[in-house]
Design a protein around this motif. Structure first.
Motif, PDB file in Angstrom:
ATOM      1  N   GLU A 127      -1.442   4.260   0.955  1.00  0.00           N
ATOM      2  CA  GLU A 127      -1.248   4.669   2.344  1.00  0.00           C
ATOM      3  C   GLU A 127       0.127   5.301   2.488  1.00  0.00           C
ATOM      4  O   GLU A 127       1.032   5.044   1.683  1.00  0.00           O
ATOM      5  CB  GLU A 127      -1.359   3.466   3.289  1.00  0.00           C
ATOM      6  N   THR A 128       0.283   6.081   3.549  1.00  0.00           N
ATOM      7  CA  THR A 128       1.573   6.728   3.786  1.00  0.00           C
ATOM      8  C   THR A 128       2.309   6.038   4.937  1.00  0.00           C
ATOM      9  O   THR A 128       1.701   5.317   5.738  1.00  0.00           O
ATOM     10  CB  THR A 128       1.371   8.219   4.144  1.00  0.00           C
ATOM     11  N   CYS A 166       1.174   2.665   6.909  1.00  0.00           N
ATOM     12  CA  CYS A 166       1.102   1.570   5.936  1.00  0.00           C
ATOM     13  C   CYS A 166       1.631   0.266   6.525  1.00  0.00           C
ATOM     14  O   CYS A 166       1.111  -0.814   6.257  1.00  0.00           O
ATOM     15  CB  CYS A 166       1.908   1.923   4.689  1.00  0.00           C
ATOM     16  N   SER A 199       0.830  -1.220   0.000  1.00  0.00           N
ATOM     17  CA  SER A 199       0.000   0.000   0.000  1.00  0.00           C
ATOM     18  C   SER A 199       0.859   1.264   0.000  1.00  0.00           C
ATOM     19  O   SER A 199       0.407   2.329  -0.422  1.00  0.00           O
ATOM     20  CB  SER A 199      -0.934   0.016   1.210  1.00  0.00           C
ATOM     21  N   TYR A 200       2.111   1.125   0.474  1.00  0.00           N
ATOM     22  CA  TYR A 200       3.028   2.269   0.408  1.00  0.00           C
ATOM     23  C   TYR A 200       3.509   2.465  -1.029  1.00  0.00           C
ATOM     24  O   TYR A 200       3.546   3.585  -1.552  1.00  0.00           O
ATOM     25  CB  TYR A 200       4.230   2.031   1.337  1.00  0.00           C
ATOM     26  N   ARG A 201       3.848   1.327  -1.675  1.00  0.00           N
ATOM     27  CA  ARG A 201       4.366   1.396  -3.050  1.00  0.00           C
ATOM     28  C   ARG A 201       3.314   1.950  -4.001  1.00  0.00           C
ATOM     29  O   ARG A 201       3.641   2.701  -4.920  1.00  0.00           O
ATOM     30  CB  ARG A 201       4.837  -0.004  -3.481  1.00  0.00           C
ATOM     31  N   THR A 202       2.054   1.581  -3.776  1.00  0.00           N
ATOM     32  CA  THR A 202       1.001   2.063  -4.680  1.00  0.00           C
ATOM     33  C   THR A 202       0.553   3.483  -4.335  1.00  0.00           C
ATOM     34  O   THR A 202      -0.172   4.104  -5.107  1.00  0.00           O
ATOM     35  CB  THR A 202      -0.263   1.164  -4.595  1.00  0.00           C
ATOM     36  N   GLY A 203       0.955   3.967  -3.146  1.00  0.00           N
ATOM     37  CA  GLY A 203       0.538   5.307  -2.743  1.00  0.00           C
ATOM     38  C   GLY A 203      -0.810   5.332  -2.030  1.00  0.00           C
ATOM     39  O   GLY A 203      -1.315   6.394  -1.667  1.00  0.00           O
TER      40      GLY A 203
END
Ligand SMILES: *[C@@H]1O[C@H](CO)[C@@H](O)[C@H](O)[C@H]1NC(C)=O
Length: 290
Positions: free
Chosen positions: A153-154, A158, A147-151
């Motif tokens: 979540e921050t 994440c 979810s961090y890589r896809t943006g």
């Protein structure tokens, strides 16, 4: 070309000294576990790791006040020819802060499945230079939430799971979770951390296991191991369900890097020595499921 040739030759001699049996660096079979994925780093000395398995990050990422510029040069990142991968830091006056190194991230990510144990593991050794010459080095085998890589979540909400970090050549292995407020990340970014004494710079196995066999999120665990010895356990009930979902029910990808300088290890000093004696070397990375 000259420096390229020199590095390959050095790598071959390092590989020759340390590695006689390539199979030693292949992902082992564990009874009761299925191998979901592995990278064994076999191939020609001086080649890059497979880009179907790994994204090679380049440039200056601007995190943690680090000094290194990441490159895809085989001076910084190469197969040894002995079935291992070497990440090698070098001083380089042409870069902004004087250092180059490498960072790779798995193309795939893995979601710990309900009802089973999911195990992420790597065999790692370090260059044999004395710790007194390793001020500022920060090698790491870790994971970030997809979810961090896809943006979506921050950071840190994440989720980040650091399976092994070492700083300044000191033989202490740190395992850490970052997840926001529940992980003490609200002001100091320390996360939830434990450590274990590492016997030597030579090969050790570092593992994180999600155990979802209990069928109840509150009794599920995440455990960190060195050479099969557990050194940190987190249990669902220590967290809110939403945070545990991010930490233990969501896809994660694997990262291997060797940072130089920055907020945790502090900066390199005049005694810091670059090159193969300071490298992080990886025998395999593997993901298993029970
Ligand atoms: C490093 O420590 C391990 C014990 O964890 C031992 O088995 C191994 O022989 C040591 N390696 C070297 C090169 O001293």
């Amino acid at each position: 070309m000259t420096s390229c040739t020199r590095n390959i030759l050095t790598a071959l001699s390092v590989a020759g000294a340390l590695h006689t049996v390539a199979a030693q660096y292949d992902a082992p079979t564990y009874s009761g576990y299925t191998l979901l994925w592995s990278a064994d780093f076999s191939g020609t000395a001086g080649a890059l790791p497979s880009t179907s398995n790994w994204n090679i990050r380049t440039g200056y990422l601007g995190v943690n006040d680090e000094w290194e510029e990441y490159t895809s040069s085989n001076a910084n990142l190469q197969l040894s020819g002995g079935s291992t991968l070497q990440i090698v830091p070098w001083t380089n006056s042409a870069t902004e802060y004087g250092w180059t190194s490498a960072r790779i991230e798995s193309v795939d990510s893995w979601t710990p499945a309900s009802g089973v144990v999911t195990r992420v593991e790597a065999e790692i050794d370090f260059g044999t230079n004395a710790a007194s010459t390793k001020q500022g080095y920060w090698p790491a085998f870790w994971m970030l939430a997809e979810s961090y890589r896809t943006g979506a979540e921050t950071w840190p909400e994440c989720g980040e799971l650091d399976i092994l970090e070492m700083i300044d050549g000191v033989l202490t292995g740190y395992g850490t979770a970052h997840c926001g407020d529940d992980c003490n990340d609200d002001d100091d970014d320390e996360g939830l951390q434990s450590s274990i004494a590492v016997p030597n710079d030579s090969w050790h196995t570092w593992r994180l296991e999600w155990d979802r066999t209990s069928g109840n999120w509150e009794t599920e665990t995440i455990k960190w191991y060195m050479d099969g010895e557990a050194f940190q356990t987190l249990t669902g009930s220590e967290f809110s369900e939403a945070v545990w979902t991010n930490l233990a029910h969501s896809p994660y990808y694997v990262i291997l890097n060797l940072a130089v300088g920055g907020s945790w290890p502090g900066d390199p000093n005049s005694a810091t020595v670059d090159g193969y004696g300071a490298m992080m070397e990886i025998g395999y990375v593997a993901v298993y499921q029970s």
